[in-house]
Enzyme design. Structure first.
Site, PDB file in Angstrom:
ATOM      1  N   THR A 121     -16.037 -22.255 -28.044  1.00  0.00           N
ATOM      2  CA  THR A 121     -17.365 -21.215 -27.986  1.00  0.00           C
ATOM      3  C   THR A 121     -18.333 -21.579 -28.918  1.00  0.00           C
ATOM      4  O   THR A 121     -18.311 -21.679 -30.344  1.00  0.00           O
ATOM      5  CB  THR A 121     -17.036 -19.894 -28.329  1.00  0.00           C
ATOM      6  N   ASN A 209     -18.264 -12.510 -23.592  1.00  0.00           N
ATOM      7  CA  ASN A 209     -17.449 -11.805 -24.040  1.00  0.00           C
ATOM      8  C   ASN A 209     -18.465 -10.619 -24.763  1.00  0.00           C
ATOM      9  O   ASN A 209     -17.971  -9.607 -25.067  1.00  0.00           O
ATOM     10  CB  ASN A 209     -17.228 -12.819 -25.359  1.00  0.00           C
ATOM     11  N   PHE A 250     -11.408  -2.665 -18.873  1.00  0.00           N
ATOM     12  CA  PHE A 250     -11.976  -2.972 -20.042  1.00  0.00           C
ATOM     13  C   PHE A 250     -12.806  -1.527 -20.193  1.00  0.00           C
ATOM     14  O   PHE A 250     -13.643  -1.616 -21.028  1.00  0.00           O
ATOM     15  CB  PHE A 250     -12.935  -4.078 -19.946  1.00  0.00           C
ATOM     16  N   CYS A 261     -12.200 -13.664 -30.986  1.00  0.00           N
ATOM     17  CA  CYS A 261     -13.297 -13.974 -30.383  1.00  0.00           C
ATOM     18  C   CYS A 261     -14.261 -12.935 -30.164  1.00  0.00           C
ATOM     19  O   CYS A 261     -15.488 -13.076 -30.546  1.00  0.00           O
ATOM     20  CB  CYS A 261     -13.010 -14.183 -28.701  1.00  0.00           C
TER      21      CYS A 261
HETATM   22  C1  UDX Z   1     -11.384 -12.384 -24.985  1.00  0.00           C
HETATM   23  C2  UDX Z   1     -11.570 -12.459 -23.717  1.00  0.00           C
HETATM   24  O1  UDX Z   1     -11.158 -11.488 -22.823  1.00  0.00           O
HETATM   25  C3  UDX Z   1     -11.308 -13.987 -23.178  1.00  0.00           C
HETATM   26  O2  UDX Z   1     -11.920 -14.504 -21.788  1.00  0.00           O
HETATM   27  C4  UDX Z   1     -11.970 -14.878 -24.262  1.00  0.00           C
HETATM   28  O3  UDX Z   1     -11.738 -16.167 -23.858  1.00  0.00           O
HETATM   29  C5  UDX Z   1     -11.274 -14.613 -25.566  1.00  0.00           C
HETATM   30  O4  UDX Z   1     -11.742 -13.406 -25.880  1.00  0.00           O
HETATM   31  P1  UDX Z   1      -8.731 -11.801 -26.247  1.00  0.00           P
HETATM   32  O5  UDX Z   1      -9.449 -12.131 -27.642  1.00  0.00           O
HETATM   33  O6  UDX Z   1      -7.487 -12.671 -26.038  1.00  0.00           O
HETATM   34  O7  UDX Z   1      -9.810 -12.474 -25.206  1.00  0.00           O
HETATM   35  O8  UDX Z   1      -8.418 -10.270 -26.010  1.00  0.00           O
HETATM   36  P2  UDX Z   1      -9.001  -9.412 -24.914  1.00  0.00           P
HETATM   37  O9  UDX Z   1      -7.660  -9.170 -23.853  1.00  0.00           O
HETATM   38  O10 UDX Z   1     -10.279  -9.623 -24.257  1.00  0.00           O
HETATM   39  O11 UDX Z   1      -8.909  -7.954 -25.792  1.00  0.00           O
HETATM   40  C6  UDX Z   1     -10.000  -7.980 -26.860  1.00  0.00           C
HETATM   41  C7  UDX Z   1      -9.745  -6.811 -27.572  1.00  0.00           C
HETATM   42  O12 UDX Z   1     -10.261  -5.691 -26.859  1.00  0.00           O
HETATM   43  C8  UDX Z   1      -8.264  -6.419 -27.908  1.00  0.00           C
HETATM   44  O13 UDX Z   1      -8.412  -5.924 -29.384  1.00  0.00           O
HETATM   45  C9  UDX Z   1      -7.999  -5.185 -26.950  1.00  0.00           C
HETATM   46  O14 UDX Z   1      -7.091  -4.324 -27.526  1.00  0.00           O
HETATM   47  C10 UDX Z   1      -9.360  -4.445 -26.866  1.00  0.00           C
HETATM   48  N1  UDX Z   1      -9.699  -3.701 -25.631  1.00  0.00           N
HETATM   49  C11 UDX Z   1      -9.480  -4.402 -24.350  1.00  0.00           C
HETATM   50  C12 UDX Z   1      -9.821  -2.527 -25.827  1.00  0.00           C
HETATM   51  O15 UDX Z   1     -10.050  -1.915 -26.765  1.00  0.00           O
HETATM   52  N2  UDX Z   1     -10.025  -1.748 -24.351  1.00  0.00           N
HETATM   53  C13 UDX Z   1     -10.127  -2.546 -23.153  1.00  0.00           C
HETATM   54  O16 UDX Z   1     -10.270  -1.609 -22.348  1.00  0.00           O
HETATM   55  C14 UDX Z   1      -9.772  -3.697 -23.369  1.00  0.00           C
END
Ligand code: UDX
Length: 436
Positions: A121, A209, A250, A261
């Protein structure tokens, strides 16, 4: 195809294993001797469900080998740059120095036919600078393309092999052809391919993101309002989520997002937009960040309200990883909350099913609980900070007899509140007005 994967962190290892499982002959290239040594033995340097088995299979099948530098693996048709772009210290911008270092080393060993694909990224415009730099070193126009990766920790391998879409940003048709060839098996399953210019492909990742982060902070902003208005952000999310234009995903309200990320990407995006003179266009992302960080403070505030004063009080924090099925604590809300409680004077015990090992000797002020059952003994407050399945399945009756006071803050909104209340617990849930 003979494929080189440069940088064997989360993204690189997953991508190397995914490419090997597609039948390519893969060389994983990694500068850290320690990391390389582990990987050669089939050992993962981080926790990721299913990936260790994939790594072992690829090594056993003989289509994944390793090298310490690109110079020792100079015969690949295609190289993927998978090195990290962390947040620069003392700045919001992304540190692209690893991308340039890898690209410059590679430029010395490739020929005109070789295709170099960035997956990291990066701030928009990075690929153009890299092309210029690498072409100067190589003495010809290096074929660079950008192909962002959208994998999520916890489901990384599956996300790589069954992506929602493949984005290819390229200057040369040969790069597009090479990537289409490489992903042939994935494309054959009907995965959409978006061919675009390189700048767009760089932007796609940060835009995706930023959107996800905004969605989470939106519902967490609603939670702030709900808390003072006597409303319930969980019901609210459900109600608005039924609108297909909004969607339910989300919109889980709680202590917010963390990880390697989302937080750094929104900050890097703002920094890059400012450099380009369009900072105002994405200045709302500062609020997205601020809302997110305020949720962490809110948990500490609630703990303080419950205990009167945190000094010397015993608090158990369940979870350290930024999300379940991961041992990643980068920008983790759970770790931040635990540290915040400790610096306010609380005697904090932490439990996490996998992340304790990665914590190592860091943050010695946090007492480690290896065993979940005994972790509850004598605690005056419990904070559920990462929604691991083990915590969702806790028996409120069983743990009630162990604690000194039956108060729990559900910072992820995953507990069955009436069930816990029936076992004598006072439940405080973020964004909800629970009547205890
Ligand atoms: C993210 C993107 O989803 C992915 O496409 C990208 O390549 C990298 O960044 P990731 O960091 O693995 O992936 O986690 P993700 O599942 O997206 O969750 C991110 C954060 O958001 C977590 O801390 C999770 O607990 C939080 N989250 C997610 C919430 O608080 N509420 C939600 O509804 C969803």
């Amino acid at each position: 195809m003979r494929v080189g994967v440069i940088g064997l962190g989360y993204l690189g290892v997953t991508h190397a294993v995914a490419m090997a499982s597609l039948g390519h002959e893969v060389v994983g290239i990694e500068a850290s001797a320690e990391r390389l040594g582990k990987l050669k033995e089939g050992e993962l340097p981080f926790f990721e469900p299913g990936l260790a088995a994939g790594l072992a299979d690829a090594i056993a099948a003989g289509n994944l080998s390793f090298a310490a530098a690109a110079s020792a693996a100079d015969d690949c048709d295609l190289y993927f740059l998978c090195v990290g772009t962390p947040q620069l210290s003392g700045s919001n911008a992304a540190d692209t120095s690893f991308v340039f270092a890898a690209g410059e080393a590679l430029a010395k060993v490739i020929d005109e036919e070789t295709v170099v694909v960035g997956k990291s990224t990066v701030p928009v415009g990075t690929a153009a600078s890299l092309r210029k730099k690498m072409s100067e070193i190589a003495g010809f126009d290096v074929k660079i393309a950008w192909n962002p990766e959208f994998l999520r920790e916890g489901t990384a391998l599956e996300d790589s092999l069954k992506p929602d879409r493949i984005v290819i940003g390229a200057w040369h048709q040969e790069s597009v052809d090479a990537l289409r060839n490489c992903y042939e098996k994935i494309i054959a399953t009907g995965t959409p391919v978006i061919e675009t210019d390189v700048a767009t492909s760089e932007l796609v990742k940060v835009a995706a993101n930023a959107f996800l982060a905004t969605k989470i902070s939106f519902i967490n902003a609603m939670a702030e309002v709900a808390e003072v208005a006597g409303a319930d952000a969980v019901s609210l999310a459900e109600a608005i989520g039924y609108d297909e234009r909004i969607g339910k995903k989300f919109l889980r309200t709680g202590v917010g997002f963390g990880g390697g990320c989302l937080p750094k990407d929104i900050r890097g995006f703002v920094a890059r937009a400012e450099e380009l003179g369009v900072g105002q266009a994405v200045s709302f992302l500062r609020d997205v960040d601020a809302i997110n960080l305020r949720r962490r403070e809110r948990v500490i505030e609630l703990a303080n309200e419950q205990l009167g004063d945190l000094e010397g009080r015993r608090v158990l924090v369940l979870g350290l990883a930024f999300k379940p099925d991961s041992d990643d604590m980068r920008d983790s809300p759970a770790l931040d909350v635990a540290l915040g409680l400790a610096s306010a004077g609380a005697l904090v015990t932490v439990h996490d099913p996998v992340a304790l090992e990665a914590l190592g000797d860091n943050h010695p002020q946090l007492e480690r609980a290896r065993d979940l059952d005994s972790a509850f003994a004598g605690q005056e407050l419990v904070v559920l900070a990462t929604e691991w399945q083990q915590y969702r399945e806790l028996s409120p009756q069983a743990v009630a007899s162990k604690v000194a006071a039956r108060t729990i803050i559900d910072a992820r909104n995953v507990l069955d509140v009436p069930d816990w209340q029936a076992a004598g617990w006072k439940v405080i849930a973020l964004g909800r007005n629970v009547h205890n």
